[in-house]
Design an enzyme around this catalytic site. Structure first.
Site, mmCIF file in Angstrom:
data_model
loop_
_atom_site.group_PDB
_atom_site.id
_atom_site.type_symbol
_atom_site.label_atom_id
_atom_site.label_comp_id
_atom_site.label_asym_id
_atom_site.label_seq_id
_atom_site.Cartn_x
_atom_site.Cartn_y
_atom_site.Cartn_z
ATOM 1 N N ASN A 9 44.024 18.129 -22.593
ATOM 2 C CA ASN A 9 44.201 19.320 -23.417
ATOM 3 C C ASN A 9 44.600 20.463 -22.492
ATOM 4 O OD1 ASN A 9 44.054 21.450 -25.177
ATOM 5 N ND2 ASN A 9 41.844 21.334 -25.507
ATOM 6 N N TRP A 10 45.901 20.725 -22.450
ATOM 7 C CA TRP A 10 46.398 21.753 -21.519
ATOM 8 C C TRP A 10 46.027 23.162 -21.978
ATOM 9 C CZ3 TRP A 10 52.138 20.263 -19.877
ATOM 10 C CH2 TRP A 10 52.095 19.064 -19.158
ATOM 11 N N LYS A 11 45.667 23.310 -23.247
ATOM 12 C CA LYS A 11 45.384 24.630 -23.828
ATOM 13 C C LYS A 11 46.579 25.560 -23.577
ATOM 14 C CE LYS A 11 40.512 23.659 -23.196
ATOM 15 N NZ LYS A 11 39.147 24.139 -23.037
ATOM 16 N N HIS A 97 39.407 22.356 -32.552
ATOM 17 C CA HIS A 97 38.816 22.619 -31.237
ATOM 18 C C HIS A 97 37.927 23.860 -31.346
ATOM 19 C CE1 HIS A 97 38.410 23.735 -27.054
ATOM 20 N NE2 HIS A 97 38.716 22.482 -26.763
ATOM 21 N N GLU A 99 37.601 26.344 -29.578
ATOM 22 C CA GLU A 99 38.302 27.621 -29.319
ATOM 23 C C GLU A 99 39.062 28.077 -30.564
ATOM 24 O OE1 GLU A 99 40.257 26.219 -25.795
ATOM 25 O OE2 GLU A 99 38.293 26.088 -24.819
ATOM 26 N N GLU A 169 32.549 17.617 -28.626
ATOM 27 C CA GLU A 169 32.620 18.558 -27.508
ATOM 28 C C GLU A 169 31.520 19.609 -27.650
ATOM 29 O OE1 GLU A 169 36.848 18.520 -25.738
ATOM 30 O OE2 GLU A 169 36.781 20.048 -27.271
ATOM 31 N N GLY A 175 34.473 23.996 -20.253
ATOM 32 C CA GLY A 175 34.948 24.947 -19.255
ATOM 33 C C GLY A 175 33.831 25.589 -18.450
ATOM 34 N N SER A 215 33.828 19.486 -19.713
ATOM 35 C CA SER A 215 33.705 19.319 -18.255
ATOM 36 C C SER A 215 33.754 17.861 -17.802
ATOM 37 C CB SER A 215 32.454 20.019 -17.736
ATOM 38 O OG SER A 215 32.533 21.416 -18.002
ATOM 39 N N GLY A 236 39.972 19.252 -20.559
ATOM 40 C CA GLY A 236 40.671 20.520 -20.358
ATOM 41 C C GLY A 236 41.013 20.720 -18.889
ATOM 42 N N GLY A 237 40.178 21.456 -18.192
ATOM 43 C CA GLY A 237 40.437 21.857 -16.799
ATOM 44 C C GLY A 237 40.958 20.747 -15.895
#
Ligand code: PGA
Length: 253
Positions: A9-11, A97, A99, A169, A175, A215, A236-237
């Site tokens: 997930n590059w966001k 998601h 976010e 999640e 994150g 994470s 993500g990260g």
């Protein structure tokens, strides 16, 4: 065997050129995926065609959208429809998601519409659920996640629900560098599966991939993915670092 998925997930990260370089570096590793394994890249809308082109011909690799509209088409400036995604052959779309829920006020009922519209267009929703820290601390996380699933997904038929991927999640782990423990992840995944079994059937619950997100790193992916009810991750990260995400793909069961 149930499908196992490593989803990036590059966001809202990376320029187009950085995205090209990241994908090229990961693909250069030439990781062969078994028939039950998938590597999925949820990239920003303007990069979808670029990602599709690069992934074309790579077996079991696919691009995904990070969101889509709950409306079919029309005067909705700035929105992207599931039909548009279908027209460029996108197979997956991340929905709900945390976010999106937090910053764009997405509610369970809107997500029910988005899920339905993806299914109607032959796109596999990667439906996200998960509790905030206060709910976890109050010890009522299973009921919270159950409500998210019930209000967004339980209107679907058994045939339809089998086409959905779920991503659990916990918001407190996204994150933050704070991963759910193996015990916490397995416990919630088993609960989600039991909830699906009670509503539909054990066979259908056993068919649906449940990804863990929050994470996931190169260093903990193998331990998490080895858990009986964890079928890969939404990352993500660590998906922004080629070597890390390659290792995460390799950690699939
Ligand atoms: P993270 O993000 O891996 O950076 O915690 C996961 C996600 O939000 O999907």
């Amino acid at each position: 065997m149930r499908q196992q998925i490593a989803a990036a997930n590059w966001k809202m990260n990376l320029t187009y050129q950085q995205g090209e370089e990241l994908l090229d570096t990961i693909l250069a590793e030439d990781i062969t995926l078994s028939t039950h394994q998938r590597a999925v890249f949820a990239v920003p809308f303007p990069y979808l065609t670029m990602a599709q082109l690069r992934l074309a011909g790579k077996k079991h690799y696919a691009a995904a959208a990070q969101n889509c509209s709950d409306k079919k088409s029309g005067a909705y400036t700035g929105e992207v429809s599931a039909e548009m995604l279908k027209s460029i052959h996108i197979q997956y779309c991340v929905l709900g998601h945390s976010e999106r829920r937090e910053y764009f006020s997405e509610q369970n009922d809107t997500l029910a519409h988005k899920t339905a519209i993806c299914l109607a267009n032959g796109i596999t929703p990667i439906f996200c659920c998960g509790e905030p820290l206060a709910i976890r601390e109050a010890g009522i996380q299973t009921g919270f996640v159950e409500t998210q699933l019930k209000e967004s997904l339980f209107q679907f038929s058994e045939e339809e629900i089998r086409k959905i991927v779920i991503a659990y999640e916990p918001i407190w782990a996204i994150g933050t560098g704070k991963t759910a423990s193996a015990h916490q992840a397995q416990e919630m995944h088993a609960h989600i599966r039991a909830t699906l079994a009670a509503k539909y059937s054990p066979a259908t619950a056993n068919h649906i991939p449940i990804l863990y997100g929050g994470s996931v790193k190169a260093g903990n992916a193998a331990e998490l993915f080895a858990l009986p009810d964890v079928d890969g991750g939404l990352v993500g990260g660590a998906s922004l670092v080629a070597a890390d995400f390659a290792q995460i793909i390799r950690a699939l069961k």
